[in-house]
Scaffold this motif. Structure first.
Motif, PDB file in Angstrom:
ATOM      1  N   LEU A  15     -35.624  21.745  50.664  1.00 12.97           N
ATOM      2  CA  LEU A  15     -35.884  20.299  51.074  1.00 12.97           C
ATOM      3  C   LEU A  15     -37.271  19.894  51.219  1.00 12.97           C
ATOM      4  CD1 LEU A  15     -32.842  20.189  53.373  1.00 12.97           C
ATOM      5  CD2 LEU A  15     -32.948  18.894  51.058  1.00 12.97           C
ATOM      6  N   ALA A  16     -38.010  20.688  51.950  1.00 15.75           N
ATOM      7  CA  ALA A  16     -39.629  20.482  52.120  1.00 15.75           C
ATOM      8  C   ALA A  16     -40.195  20.136  50.487  1.00 15.75           C
ATOM      9  CB  ALA A  16     -40.335  21.376  52.650  1.00 15.75           C
ATOM     10  N   GLU A  17     -39.718  21.012  49.683  1.00 12.27           N
ATOM     11  CA  GLU A  17     -40.498  20.929  48.137  1.00 12.27           C
ATOM     12  C   GLU A  17     -39.874  19.495  47.500  1.00 12.27           C
ATOM     13  OE1 GLU A  17     -38.644  24.629  46.859  1.00 12.27           O
ATOM     14  OE2 GLU A  17     -40.385  25.728  47.291  1.00 12.27           O
ATOM     15  N   ALA A  18     -38.590  19.131  47.838  1.00 14.39           N
ATOM     16  CA  ALA A  18     -38.232  17.849  47.502  1.00 14.39           C
ATOM     17  C   ALA A  18     -38.836  16.611  47.996  1.00 14.39           C
ATOM     18  CB  ALA A  18     -36.909  17.837  47.681  1.00 14.39           C
ATOM     19  N   ALA A  19     -39.231  17.015  49.261  1.00 13.14           N
ATOM     20  CA  ALA A  19     -39.829  15.890  50.002  1.00 13.14           C
ATOM     21  C   ALA A  19     -41.405  15.569  49.402  1.00 13.14           C
ATOM     22  CB  ALA A  19     -40.092  16.107  51.565  1.00 13.14           C
ATOM     23  N   LEU A  20     -42.028  16.729  48.867  1.00 13.30           N
ATOM     24  CA  LEU A  20     -43.350  16.613  48.559  1.00 13.30           C
ATOM     25  C   LEU A  20     -43.332  16.105  47.099  1.00 13.30           C
ATOM     26  CD1 LEU A  20     -46.217  17.532  48.605  1.00 13.30           C
ATOM     27  CD2 LEU A  20     -45.721  19.564  47.792  1.00 13.30           C
ATOM     28  N   ALA A  21     -42.217  16.395  46.271  1.00 11.78           N
ATOM     29  CA  ALA A  21     -41.958  16.123  44.972  1.00 11.78           C
ATOM     30  C   ALA A  21     -41.976  14.355  44.816  1.00 11.78           C
ATOM     31  CB  ALA A  21     -40.996  16.600  44.126  1.00 11.78           C
ATOM     32  N   SER A  22     -41.229  13.898  46.095  1.00 13.26           N
ATOM     33  CA  SER A  22     -40.857  12.511  46.152  1.00 13.26           C
ATOM     34  C   SER A  22     -42.001  11.997  46.808  1.00 13.26           C
ATOM     35  CB  SER A  22     -39.772  12.332  46.709  1.00 13.26           C
ATOM     36  OG  SER A  22     -39.807  12.692  48.066  1.00 13.26           O
ATOM     37  N   GLY A  23     -43.319  12.524  47.065  1.00 13.90           N
ATOM     38  CA  GLY A  23     -44.420  11.857  47.699  1.00 13.90           C
ATOM     39  C   GLY A  23     -44.508  11.612  49.391  1.00 13.90           C
ATOM     40  N   ASN A  24     -43.646  12.440  49.821  1.00 12.03           N
ATOM     41  CA  ASN A  24     -43.832  12.822  51.129  1.00 12.03           C
ATOM     42  C   ASN A  24     -44.418  13.824  51.917  1.00 12.03           C
ATOM     43  OD1 ASN A  24     -41.709  10.372  51.817  1.00 12.03           O
ATOM     44  ND2 ASN A  24     -40.614  11.186  50.380  1.00 12.03           N
ATOM     45  N   ASP A  25     -44.480  13.796  53.077  1.00 11.84           N
ATOM     46  CA  ASP A  25     -45.054  15.089  53.738  1.00 11.84           C
ATOM     47  C   ASP A  25     -43.869  16.217  53.465  1.00 11.84           C
ATOM     48  OD1 ASP A  25     -47.350  13.849  54.616  1.00 11.84           O
ATOM     49  OD2 ASP A  25     -46.703  13.796  56.727  1.00 11.84           O
ATOM     50  N   PRO A  26     -44.469  17.460  53.463  1.00 10.68           N
ATOM     51  CA  PRO A  26     -43.388  18.720  52.996  1.00 10.68           C
ATOM     52  C   PRO A  26     -42.607  19.082  54.145  1.00 10.68           C
ATOM     53  CG  PRO A  26     -45.598  19.738  53.043  1.00 10.68           C
ATOM     54  CD  PRO A  26     -45.769  17.928  53.149  1.00 10.68           C
ATOM     55  N   PHE A  27     -41.549  18.425  54.438  1.00  6.87           N
ATOM     56  CA  PHE A  27     -40.682  18.883  55.818  1.00  6.87           C
ATOM     57  C   PHE A  27     -39.210  18.712  55.300  1.00  6.87           C
ATOM     58  CE2 PHE A  27     -44.669  17.967  57.578  1.00  6.87           C
ATOM     59  CZ  PHE A  27     -44.930  18.915  58.690  1.00  6.87           C
ATOM     60  N   LEU A  39     -23.490  20.172  58.139  1.00  5.32           N
ATOM     61  CA  LEU A  39     -23.061  18.829  58.098  1.00  5.32           C
ATOM     62  C   LEU A  39     -24.136  17.716  57.671  1.00  5.32           C
ATOM     63  CD1 LEU A  39     -22.172  18.936  62.059  1.00  5.32           C
ATOM     64  CD2 LEU A  39     -20.617  19.064  60.181  1.00  5.32           C
ATOM     65  N   ARG A  40     -25.284  18.266  57.789  1.00  5.78           N
ATOM     66  CA  ARG A  40     -26.289  17.002  57.103  1.00  5.78           C
ATOM     67  C   ARG A  40     -27.515  17.727  56.785  1.00  5.78           C
ATOM     68  NH1 ARG A  40     -24.865  11.551  56.115  1.00  5.78           N
ATOM     69  NH2 ARG A  40     -26.810  10.144  56.391  1.00  5.78           N
ATOM     70  N   GLU A  41     -28.410  17.015  55.827  1.00  5.71           N
ATOM     71  CA  GLU A  41     -29.561  17.521  55.408  1.00  5.71           C
ATOM     72  C   GLU A  41     -30.560  16.483  55.010  1.00  5.71           C
ATOM     73  OE1 GLU A  41     -29.083  19.129  50.837  1.00  5.71           O
ATOM     74  OE2 GLU A  41     -28.539  20.464  52.417  1.00  5.71           O
ATOM     75  N   ASP A  42     -31.685  16.583  55.163  1.00  8.27           N
ATOM     76  CA  ASP A  42     -32.586  15.644  55.010  1.00  8.27           C
ATOM     77  C   ASP A  42     -34.175  16.103  54.794  1.00  8.27           C
ATOM     78  OD1 ASP A  42     -33.572  13.022  54.647  1.00  8.27           O
ATOM     79  OD2 ASP A  42     -32.929  11.979  56.553  1.00  8.27           O
ATOM     80  N   TYR A  43     -34.923  15.177  54.255  1.00  9.92           N
ATOM     81  CA  TYR A  43     -36.411  15.632  54.308  1.00  9.92           C
ATOM     82  C   TYR A  43     -37.153  14.553  54.554  1.00  9.92           C
ATOM     83  CZ  TYR A  43     -36.087  13.308  49.496  1.00  9.92           C
ATOM     84  OH  TYR A  43     -35.856  12.476  48.464  1.00  9.92           O
ATOM     85  N   ASN A  44     -38.410  14.932  54.834  1.00 12.51           N
ATOM     86  CA  ASN A  44     -39.214  13.688  55.295  1.00 12.51           C
ATOM     87  C   ASN A  44     -39.644  12.543  54.531  1.00 12.51           C
ATOM     88  OD1 ASN A  44     -42.190  12.328  55.505  1.00 12.51           O
ATOM     89  ND2 ASN A  44     -42.139  13.690  57.318  1.00 12.51           N
ATOM     90  N   ARG A  45     -39.414  11.388  54.908  1.00 18.45           N
ATOM     91  CA  ARG A  45     -39.377  10.139  54.193  1.00 18.45           C
ATOM     92  C   ARG A  45     -40.761   9.230  54.735  1.00 18.45           C
ATOM     93  NH1 ARG A  45     -34.837  10.278  51.163  1.00 18.45           N
ATOM     94  NH2 ARG A  45     -33.156  11.770  51.775  1.00 18.45           N
ATOM     95  N   ALA A  46     -41.695   9.773  55.354  1.00 19.97           N
ATOM     96  CA  ALA A  46     -42.539   8.991  55.882  1.00 19.97           C
ATOM     97  C   ALA A  46     -43.658   8.347  54.676  1.00 19.97           C
ATOM     98  CB  ALA A  46     -43.359   9.746  56.905  1.00 19.97           C
ATOM     99  N   GLY A  47     -43.336   8.945  53.593  1.00 19.79           N
ATOM    100  CA  GLY A  47     -44.488   8.447  52.597  1.00 19.79           C
ATOM    101  C   GLY A  47     -44.428   7.013  52.165  1.00 19.79           C
TER     102      GLY A  47
END
Length: 163
Positions: A15-27, A39-47
């Motif tokens: 998920l951190a890799e996906a965050a980085l690929a979408s322009g966000n910090d890798p978390f 139950l749920r998953e997410d990645y950083n969207r602060a970009g």
């Protein structure tokens, strides 16, 4: 920490890799029920400019609205990087259970300092300093290098004027 924990942490790194690929910090983070159900998953969207869009914070908010207090207490949050103070507080206020992380905040600070990145605008504190009643496990040494490379790529992209 056992093989189930490591498997969930590997998913957090993905998920951190996906965050980085979408322009966000890798978390990346996942919320797992006491019975092992994801139950749920997410990645950083602060970009996008909202620096509060951390996955751990989003999972805490989701849990507050969708889980009983008992279910929250039995759940585990797995995350690629140790919670920041904001996310630690949200986790504790919502009453979530255990936290398991791949790399520590201290490791992240060490890497960022070596790269010449600006310091965090928020004090870097261990989870236990913010949420002393929460059980915490981490870091996981087998994921250190993979996470370090993600943060290096993120820093290089920012330095090059990218996302």
């Amino acid at each position: 920490m056992d093989d189930i924990d490591r498997r969930h942490l590997i998913r957090c790194v993905e998920l951190a890799e996906a965050a980085l690929a979408s322009g966000n910090d890798p978390f990346g983070s996942i919320l797992v029920a006491a019975n092992g159900t994801v139950l749920r998953e997410d990645y950083n969207r602060a970009g996008g400019g909202d620096e509060t869009r951390h996955p751990e914070f989003e999972l805490a908010r989701w849990a507050a609205g969708n889980m009983t207090p008992e279910a929250r207490a039995g759940a585990t949050v797995y995350t690629s990087g140790e919670h920041c103070p904001m996310c630690s507080a949200a986790h504790a206020w919502v009453g979530l259970g255990r936290i398991v992380y791949a790399v520590s905040a201290a490791q992240l600070v060490e890497w960022r300092t070596a790269l010449g990145a600006p310091p965090s605008p928020v004090a870097v504190l261990p989870i236990e300093a913010i949420a002393p009643g929460v059980r915490v496990d981490g870091p996981e040494p087998t994921l250190r290098e993979r996470m370090k490379q993600l943060h290096l790529r993120h820093h290089e992209a920012k330095r090059a004027g990218g996302r």
